[in-house]
Design an enzyme around this catalytic site. Structure first.
Site, PDB file in Angstrom:
ATOM      1  N   LYS A 184     120.155  74.993 -27.429  1.00 58.95           N
ATOM      2  CA  LYS A 184     119.686  76.309 -26.968  1.00 58.95           C
ATOM      3  C   LYS A 184     118.296  76.603 -27.528  1.00 58.95           C
ATOM      4  O   LYS A 184     117.423  77.108 -26.826  1.00 58.95           O
ATOM      5  CB  LYS A 184     120.696  77.394 -27.373  1.00 58.95           C
ATOM      6  CG  LYS A 184     121.953  77.324 -26.530  1.00 58.95           C
ATOM      7  CD  LYS A 184     123.095  78.164 -27.058  1.00 58.95           C
ATOM      8  CE  LYS A 184     124.364  77.870 -26.256  1.00 58.95           C
ATOM      9  NZ  LYS A 184     125.567  78.485 -26.791  1.00 58.95           N
ATOM     10  N   GLN A 195     127.341  82.178 -31.798  1.00 59.95           N
ATOM     11  CA  GLN A 195     128.040  80.950 -31.379  1.00 59.95           C
ATOM     12  C   GLN A 195     129.507  80.999 -31.819  1.00 59.95           C
ATOM     13  O   GLN A 195     129.798  81.280 -32.976  1.00 59.95           O
ATOM     14  CB  GLN A 195     127.338  79.733 -31.993  1.00 59.95           C
ATOM     15  CG  GLN A 195     127.842  78.409 -31.494  1.00 59.95           C
ATOM     16  CD  GLN A 195     127.518  78.161 -30.017  1.00 59.95           C
ATOM     17  OE1 GLN A 195     126.414  78.415 -29.555  1.00 59.95           O
ATOM     18  NE2 GLN A 195     128.495  77.677 -29.274  1.00 59.95           N
ATOM     19  N   ASP A 212     125.141  86.629 -23.206  1.00 58.31           N
ATOM     20  CA  ASP A 212     126.309  85.838 -22.797  1.00 58.31           C
ATOM     21  C   ASP A 212     127.127  86.585 -21.737  1.00 58.31           C
ATOM     22  O   ASP A 212     127.987  85.997 -21.088  1.00 58.31           O
ATOM     23  CB  ASP A 212     127.217  85.576 -24.008  1.00 58.31           C
ATOM     24  CG  ASP A 212     126.978  84.193 -24.605  1.00 58.31           C
ATOM     25  OD1 ASP A 212     126.488  83.310 -23.868  1.00 58.31           O
ATOM     26  OD2 ASP A 212     127.287  84.002 -25.797  1.00 58.31           O
TER      27      ASP A 212
END
Ligand code: NAD
Length: 304
Positions: free
Chosen positions: A53, A97, A120
């Protein structure tokens, strides 16, 4: 032969568009979009994902802010960091995460991220926006699925779509997006009876079960479009690890188009994360959170 939907190529072209948007923002005197990535502990797979990422941010000119925290970080400290990031004007997207260590309430942490920075798309505000068709930030993998479908389907209206899997991160949001695009959607899961028959009627199959090679060629009607989200790691005969999708790819060449595994949905997820970050940065700098401003929310017209 079915047309191969090349996720890498589509993701690259989305990255180019994202980079162009970043360049435009900076040229217009706006702040460069910033994505904060929080990693708690030393889970090997999570470290790989985070590295990917961060590297992807560099590719499109998004600033990445990496916070690595020890596995014994308290929930209180983690929440304090998230709150700090929520208030930081240089941060437009926050990604924590998962999995988080067991002593931390993952749902609580994910809900503490400002919906406007929830790139997200997992916050209940964004889930609510998605299910009511009123904008918000769309979760990355489902957004990637829709963009891939859009690359081979001109008109979604009235198409029969089957979604295999009903998870909050893939199946349900994909179903909502397909409904938004005016498809007739059947959502199926592990207890669904006659899955093969349901699939046989479908114009679109999105397989997100994590059940390797579940969808057989005989389940697929001629001319259907198949998106295989599933990824299962298995040991090959040669002793090397390989990735298997949920669809028996070789048996499905009578489909109109199909994604490979790997190289289909996988590359889209990070590209969509960056696109969401830029969208959030634009909305926040315009004074409207991405989760709240329908006009500045990711453009859904592209699915119609
Ligand atoms: P999950 O385990 O949360 O949900 C799986 C769903 O599939 C459940 O609703 C379950 O009922 C259903 N299911 C399982 N086996 C089934 C079967 N035999 N028949 C019918 N339905 C069945 O999984 P998830 O997080 O939604 O992920 C699904 C798959 O997608 C996994 O393989 C995951 O690795 C993959 N995935 C890929 C990406 C990507 O970027 N490509 C992103 C997220 C998930």
């Amino acid at each position: 032969m079915a047309e191969l939907i090349d996720g890498k190529a589509v993701a690259n072209s989305l990255d180019e568009k994202t980079k162009a948007q970043v360049d435009e923002m900076v040229a217009a005197g706006m702040q460069r979009p910033g994505l904060a990535v929080i990693l708690v502990g030393d889970d090997g797979a999570s470290q790989v994902y985070v590295r990917r990422k961060i590297k992807a941010c560099q590719k499109v000119g998004v600033t990445s802010i990496e916070r690595r925290l020890p596995a014994d970080t308290s929930q209180e400290d983690l929440l304090a960091i998230v709150h700090e990031m929520n208030a930081d004007p240089a941060i437009h997207g926050i990604l924590c995460q998962v999995p988080l260590p067991d002593h931390i309430d993952t749902r609580l942490v994910l809900r503490s991220i400002s919906p406007d920075k929830d790139v997200d798309g997992f916050h209940p505000v964004n889930v609510g926006r998605l299910s009511t068709g009123t904008g918000g930030i769309v979760p990355c993998t489902p957004l990637g699925v829709m963009i891939l479908l859009q690359s081979v389907i001109d008109d979604f209206k009235g198409k029969d779509a089957v979604v295999i899997g009903k998870s909050n991160i893939v199946g349900k949001p994909v179903a909502n997006l397909l409904l938004d695009a005016e498809c007739t959607v059947t959502v199926t899961h592990i207890y669904t009876a006659n899955l093969s028959e349901i699939c046989r009627k479908a114009d679109i199959i999105v397989a997100a079960a994590g059940a390797p090679q579940l969808v057989k060629g005989s389940w697929v009607k001629d001319g259907a479009v198949i998106i295989d989200v599933g990824i299962t790691r298995v040991m090959g005969d040669d002793g090397k690890e390989k990735l298997l999708g949920d669809v028996a790819f070789d048996e499905c060449q009578h489909a109109k188009a199909i994604t490979p595994v790997p190289g289909g949905v996988g590359p889209m997820t990070i590209a969509c994360l960056l696109a969401n970050t830029v969208q959030a940065a634009k909305a926040l700098q315009a004074g409207n959170g991405a989760a709240n401003d329908y006009a500045d929310a990711p453009d859904r017209s592209m699915f119609k």
